[in-house]
Write a protein that holds these residues in place. Structure first.
Motif, mmCIF file in Angstrom:
data_model
loop_
_atom_site.group_PDB
_atom_site.id
_atom_site.type_symbol
_atom_site.label_atom_id
_atom_site.label_comp_id
_atom_site.label_asym_id
_atom_site.label_seq_id
_atom_site.Cartn_x
_atom_site.Cartn_y
_atom_site.Cartn_z
ATOM 1 N N ILE A 103 50.109 5.933 44.275
ATOM 2 C CA ILE A 103 49.199 4.759 44.160
ATOM 3 C C ILE A 103 48.226 4.851 42.900
ATOM 4 N N GLU A 104 48.056 6.078 42.496
ATOM 5 C CA GLU A 104 47.344 6.149 41.028
ATOM 6 C C GLU A 104 48.022 5.663 40.016
ATOM 7 N N ALA A 105 49.408 6.037 39.899
ATOM 8 C CA ALA A 105 50.303 5.450 38.948
ATOM 9 C C ALA A 105 50.328 3.804 38.963
ATOM 10 N N ALA A 106 50.469 3.235 39.814
ATOM 11 C CA ALA A 106 50.419 1.775 40.483
ATOM 12 C C ALA A 106 49.031 1.153 40.024
ATOM 13 N N ILE A 107 47.973 2.059 40.426
ATOM 14 C CA ILE A 107 46.624 1.438 39.651
ATOM 15 C C ILE A 107 46.603 1.618 38.182
ATOM 16 N N ALA A 108 46.843 2.730 37.801
ATOM 17 C CA ALA A 108 46.799 2.717 36.011
ATOM 18 C C ALA A 108 47.818 1.670 35.609
ATOM 19 N N LYS A 120 48.261 -7.032 44.965
ATOM 20 C CA LYS A 120 48.967 -6.693 43.645
ATOM 21 C C LYS A 120 49.670 -5.150 43.718
ATOM 22 N N LEU A 121 48.944 -4.306 44.218
ATOM 23 C CA LEU A 121 49.546 -2.872 44.368
ATOM 24 C C LEU A 121 50.526 -2.685 45.260
ATOM 25 N N MET A 122 50.227 -3.470 46.431
ATOM 26 C CA MET A 122 51.348 -3.238 47.675
ATOM 27 C C MET A 122 52.678 -3.707 47.176
ATOM 28 N N GLY A 123 52.582 -5.011 46.262
ATOM 29 C CA GLY A 123 53.712 -5.634 45.505
ATOM 30 C C GLY A 123 54.437 -4.621 44.801
ATOM 31 N N VAL A 124 53.675 -3.750 43.894
ATOM 32 C CA VAL A 124 54.394 -2.857 42.995
ATOM 33 C C VAL A 124 54.941 -1.513 43.937
ATOM 34 N N LEU A 125 54.094 -1.039 44.928
ATOM 35 C CA LEU A 125 54.608 0.226 45.534
ATOM 36 C C LEU A 125 55.549 0.013 46.647
ATOM 37 N N LYS A 126 55.711 -1.347 47.206
ATOM 38 C CA LYS A 126 56.499 -1.503 48.451
ATOM 39 C C LYS A 126 58.092 -1.402 47.993
ATOM 40 N N ARG A 128 59.022 0.819 45.590
ATOM 41 C CA ARG A 128 59.177 2.231 44.984
ATOM 42 C C ARG A 128 59.210 3.169 46.260
ATOM 43 N N LEU A 129 58.377 2.628 47.299
ATOM 44 C CA LEU A 129 58.251 3.669 48.424
ATOM 45 C C LEU A 129 59.257 3.285 49.791
ATOM 46 N N ALA A 130 60.154 2.282 49.769
ATOM 47 C CA ALA A 130 60.594 1.751 50.700
ATOM 48 C C ALA A 130 61.405 2.868 51.273
ATOM 49 N N GLY A 131 61.328 3.247 52.368
ATOM 50 C CA GLY A 131 62.119 4.162 53.192
ATOM 51 C C GLY A 131 61.471 5.643 53.227
ATOM 52 N N GLN A 132 60.680 5.845 52.305
ATOM 53 C CA GLN A 132 60.223 7.106 52.022
ATOM 54 C C GLN A 132 58.594 7.190 52.626
ATOM 55 N N ALA A 133 57.997 6.139 52.877
ATOM 56 C CA ALA A 133 56.752 6.152 53.238
ATOM 57 C C ALA A 133 56.420 5.133 54.296
ATOM 58 N N ASP A 134 55.441 5.261 55.158
ATOM 59 C CA ASP A 134 55.015 4.311 56.157
ATOM 60 C C ASP A 134 54.077 3.349 55.528
ATOM 61 N N MET A 135 54.379 2.190 55.425
ATOM 62 C CA MET A 135 53.862 1.304 54.658
ATOM 63 C C MET A 135 52.435 1.056 55.236
ATOM 64 N N GLY A 136 52.214 1.343 56.471
ATOM 65 C CA GLY A 136 50.930 1.224 56.983
ATOM 66 C C GLY A 136 50.004 2.234 56.477
ATOM 67 N N GLN A 137 50.563 3.481 56.366
ATOM 68 C CA GLN A 137 49.754 4.756 55.740
ATOM 69 C C GLN A 137 49.353 4.404 54.354
ATOM 70 N N VAL A 138 50.539 3.837 53.532
ATOM 71 C CA VAL A 138 50.192 3.371 52.148
ATOM 72 C C VAL A 138 48.938 2.592 52.109
ATOM 73 N N SER A 139 49.152 1.427 52.980
ATOM 74 C CA SER A 139 48.067 0.452 52.855
ATOM 75 C C SER A 139 46.730 1.047 53.120
ATOM 76 N N ALA A 140 46.360 1.817 54.260
ATOM 77 C CA ALA A 140 45.218 2.554 54.609
ATOM 78 C C ALA A 140 44.707 3.425 53.287
#
Length: 148
Positions: A103-108, A120-126, A128-140
């Motif tokens: 998340i820090e890297a995506a913000i930068a 914008k952040l979710m668009g970048v992170l989704k 990258r983190l597909a299958g590796q993280a729960d997107m609900g947790q990422v969003s929170a």
């Protein structure tokens, strides 16, 4: 080896070993992949196969909660067994510290400053983190980060 090839090889191994339950779940996975390929007229790559697996995991988790609410532990156990087989094909889950670092890297990278930049952040992170993280947790975590 691609994920689809691994599934095919595991299906053959399950047939030879007589693992009927595992074989049935692998066939379900292959059917879901084939259905998406036919519907969209494309050949799925590993990222798309992971998306199919994530969807199947979400469906199984929803089913488990529904069956438990209805006191149908027998059906919930079947769904949990399917979930265990599907999980073997997903990459290892990231810890909260690793997600926060992404998340820090995506913000930068995007220059996000407030809650309005969440999409914008979710668009970048989704991807990258597909299958590796729960997107609900990422969003929170993103909401928490951008709010404070």
């Amino acid at each position: 080896m691609s994920l689809k090839q691994q599934l095919t090889d595991d299906m053959k191994a399950a047939m030879k070993a007589g693992e009927k339950d595992r074989l049935a779940v692998i066939r379900l996975i292959n059917a879901a992949i084939k259905q998406r390929e036919v519907d969209e007229r494309i050949e799925l790559d590993d990222a798309a196969v992971l998306a199919v697996l994530e969807k199947m995991v979400k469906q199984r988790k929803d089913s488990v909660s529904q069956f438990e609410a209805a006191n149908r532990e027998d059906l919930a156990a079947i769904e949990r067994a399917e979930l265990a087989v599907i999980d073997t094909y997903l990459p290892a889950k990231l810890g909260e510290a690793e997600i926060l670092a992404a998340i820090e890297a995506a913000i930068a990278e995007t220059g996000a400053t407030g809650p309005a930049d969440m999409g914008k952040l979710m668009g970048v992170l989704k991807p990258r983190l597909a299958g590796q993280a729960d997107m609900g947790q990422v969003s929170a975590l993103i909401k928490k980060k951008l709010a404070g």
